[in-house]
Motif scaffolding. Sequence first.
Motif, PDB file in Angstrom:
ATOM      1  N   THR A   7      13.557 -15.287  28.158  1.00  0.00           N
ATOM      2  CA  THR A   7      13.471 -13.845  28.413  1.00  0.00           C
ATOM      3  C   THR A   7      13.100 -13.087  27.143  1.00  0.00           C
ATOM      4  N   THR A   8      13.713 -13.487  26.018  1.00  0.00           N
ATOM      5  CA  THR A   8      13.416 -12.822  24.738  1.00  0.00           C
ATOM      6  C   THR A   8      11.944 -12.952  24.370  1.00  0.00           C
ATOM      7  N   GLN A   9      11.405 -14.163  24.511  1.00  0.00           N
ATOM      8  CA  GLN A   9       9.998 -14.399  24.200  1.00  0.00           C
ATOM      9  C   GLN A   9       9.085 -13.605  25.131  1.00  0.00           C
ATOM     10  N   SER A  10       9.427 -13.572  26.406  1.00  0.00           N
ATOM     11  CA  SER A  10       8.621 -12.822  27.377  1.00  0.00           C
ATOM     12  C   SER A  10       8.608 -11.337  27.034  1.00  0.00           C
ATOM     13  N   ILE A  11       9.769 -10.791  26.685  1.00  0.00           N
ATOM     14  CA  ILE A  11       9.852  -9.366  26.325  1.00  0.00           C
ATOM     15  C   ILE A  11       9.030  -9.087  25.073  1.00  0.00           C
ATOM     16  N   VAL A  16       4.411  -6.407  22.573  1.00  0.00           N
ATOM     17  CA  VAL A  16       3.256  -6.408  21.663  1.00  0.00           C
ATOM     18  C   VAL A  16       1.951  -6.184  22.438  1.00  0.00           C
ATOM     19  N   SER A  17       1.804  -6.902  23.559  1.00  0.00           N
ATOM     20  CA  SER A  17       0.582  -6.776  24.354  1.00  0.00           C
ATOM     21  C   SER A  17       0.422  -5.373  24.918  1.00  0.00           C
ATOM     22  N   LEU A  18       1.517  -4.777  25.356  1.00  0.00           N
ATOM     23  CA  LEU A  18       1.469  -3.429  25.921  1.00  0.00           C
ATOM     24  C   LEU A  18       1.081  -2.408  24.863  1.00  0.00           C
ATOM     25  N   PHE A  19       1.624  -2.560  23.663  1.00  0.00           N
ATOM     26  CA  PHE A  19       1.288  -1.637  22.573  1.00  0.00           C
ATOM     27  C   PHE A  19      -0.207  -1.660  22.270  1.00  0.00           C
ATOM     28  N   PHE A  20      -0.744  -2.856  22.104  1.00  0.00           N
ATOM     29  CA  PHE A  20      -2.170  -2.966  21.773  1.00  0.00           C
ATOM     30  C   PHE A  20      -3.056  -2.554  22.950  1.00  0.00           C
ATOM     31  N   SER A  21      -2.611  -2.821  24.171  1.00  0.00           N
ATOM     32  CA  SER A  21      -3.400  -2.426  25.344  1.00  0.00           C
ATOM     33  C   SER A  21      -3.535  -0.909  25.419  1.00  0.00           C
ATOM     34  N   ILE A  22      -2.438  -0.202  25.182  1.00  0.00           N
ATOM     35  CA  ILE A  22      -2.480   1.260  25.216  1.00  0.00           C
ATOM     36  C   ILE A  22      -3.310   1.799  24.051  1.00  0.00           C
ATOM     37  N   LEU A  23      -3.163   1.187  22.862  1.00  0.00           N
ATOM     38  CA  LEU A  23      -3.941   1.620  21.700  1.00  0.00           C
ATOM     39  C   LEU A  23      -5.433   1.431  21.952  1.00  0.00           C
ATOM     40  N   GLU A 157       2.206 -15.624  22.903  1.00  0.00           N
ATOM     41  CA  GLU A 157       1.047 -14.785  23.213  1.00  0.00           C
ATOM     42  C   GLU A 157       0.939 -13.599  22.254  1.00  0.00           C
ATOM     43  N   TYR A 158       2.083 -13.146  21.737  1.00  0.00           N
ATOM     44  CA  TYR A 158       2.079 -12.002  20.829  1.00  0.00           C
ATOM     45  C   TYR A 158       1.274 -12.283  19.558  1.00  0.00           C
ATOM     46  N   LYS A 159       1.227 -13.543  19.132  1.00  0.00           N
ATOM     47  CA  LYS A 159       0.432 -13.879  17.943  1.00  0.00           C
ATOM     48  C   LYS A 159      -1.063 -13.737  18.233  1.00  0.00           C
ATOM     49  N   MET A 290       4.538 -12.831  30.601  1.00  0.00           N
ATOM     50  CA  MET A 290       5.587 -13.607  31.267  1.00  0.00           C
ATOM     51  C   MET A 290       5.097 -14.974  31.723  1.00  0.00           C
ATOM     52  N   ASN A 291       3.774 -15.212  31.680  1.00  0.00           N
ATOM     53  CA  ASN A 291       3.207 -16.431  32.271  1.00  0.00           C
ATOM     54  C   ASN A 291       3.795 -17.712  31.686  1.00  0.00           C
ATOM     55  N   ALA A 292       3.829 -17.773  30.350  1.00  0.00           N
ATOM     56  CA  ALA A 292       4.346 -18.994  29.719  1.00  0.00           C
ATOM     57  C   ALA A 292       5.826 -19.191  30.028  1.00  0.00           C
ATOM     58  N   GLY A 293       6.580 -18.087  30.112  1.00  0.00           N
ATOM     59  CA  GLY A 293       7.993 -18.182  30.475  1.00  0.00           C
ATOM     60  C   GLY A 293       8.159 -18.721  31.884  1.00  0.00           C
ATOM     61  N   ILE A 294       7.248 -18.318  32.790  1.00  0.00           N
ATOM     62  CA  ILE A 294       7.292 -18.835  34.164  1.00  0.00           C
ATOM     63  C   ILE A 294       6.977 -20.326  34.164  1.00  0.00           C
ATOM     64  N   GLY A 295       5.957 -20.717  33.374  1.00  0.00           N
ATOM     65  CA  GLY A 295       5.623 -22.134  33.272  1.00  0.00           C
ATOM     66  C   GLY A 295       6.781 -22.945  32.729  1.00  0.00           C
TER      67      GLY A 295
END
Length: 341
Positions: A7-11, A16-23, A157-159, A290-295
């Motif tokens: 959960t921590t990794q997914s969050i 990070v992805s949401l921040f860059f997507s909005i930017l 994915e954040y990297k 969340m994809n990798a966490g689901i996997g």
Amino acid sequence: MSENNRTTQSIKNVRVSLFFSILILILGFFSRKILIECLGAEVLGLNTTATNLLGLLNLAELGISTAISYTLYTPLYQKDYKTINEIVAVQGWLYRRIAYIILAGGTILMCFFPWIFSKMELPLWYAYGSFGVLLVAAMLGYIVNYQQIALSADQQEYKISYNVQGFRALKLLMQIVGIGYFGQGYVYWLAVEFGMSAITCFFLHRTIHKSFPWLRPDLSKGKMLSRKHTEIIRKTKQLFFHKFATYVLGQTSPLIIYAFLSLTVVAVYGNYMLLVVSVSMIVTSVFNGMNAGIGNLIAEGNKEKILSFFREYTVSRYWIASVICFCLFNLSHSFMVLWIG
């Protein structure tokens, strides 16, 4: 991996992805507006058309990355480094061949540019320049940075976002400044596009090997290993139809519009599509994190927990999609008037 770590990794990935997507969304709107005002709608329509032509060639990817990601979840969960190297070697071997196919297809396609862009009022080198730069950027991704799939499958994915999305935001900012304040704005745009693609590849490649120093796939054994990991080819064949459907749904319209109308109309259509794609990108960035966490959850094998999560996940996706579709249908035109005029 424990549920808390997952959960921590997914969050972290989502944040990070949401921040860059909005930017990137904000910078993308400014970039598009300045491109129209300084270089004209036809240049914007040309870029959209070139991107969609390259998308046609990218169908050669067939969905390999998704299939590879699926096969990596279990060995990553078990820390089976030998198998991981074998799977990534198969991907690298396949990607090299795809890169050659795309390069050959792009070269042949450019021979027909005088006919394809016969209605264009811009100099023909604009078409060659746009498509050529995008083609080189695609080649770099296939040949150099295919190993990024290991980061994605390992819930890092954040990297990838820090490198790819971070440099993309910097690229847009440089293009906005260059087009608005420097002469030969389109040449500057092409130079920044090419330069930032190379820089992104360099830093992402360094990040991959810093995170996985043991990742040393032997591409010379890729063909042999593909016979061992037959599931990759089987899943790729299954995914190709979805990939083809996605291309037809999202990228063929500009080509059809240009065939019957003009690049200016493509630019107008592209403005609406930018809004749709940008909103989709934000939502996708949330769920992709969340994809990798689901996997990892599936690799754990708790069927009751998997089924419970699947139900919650599916309902949330449908609900969010319904709200977004309603808002886009009712508000997109008003936004266009406010944004473009």
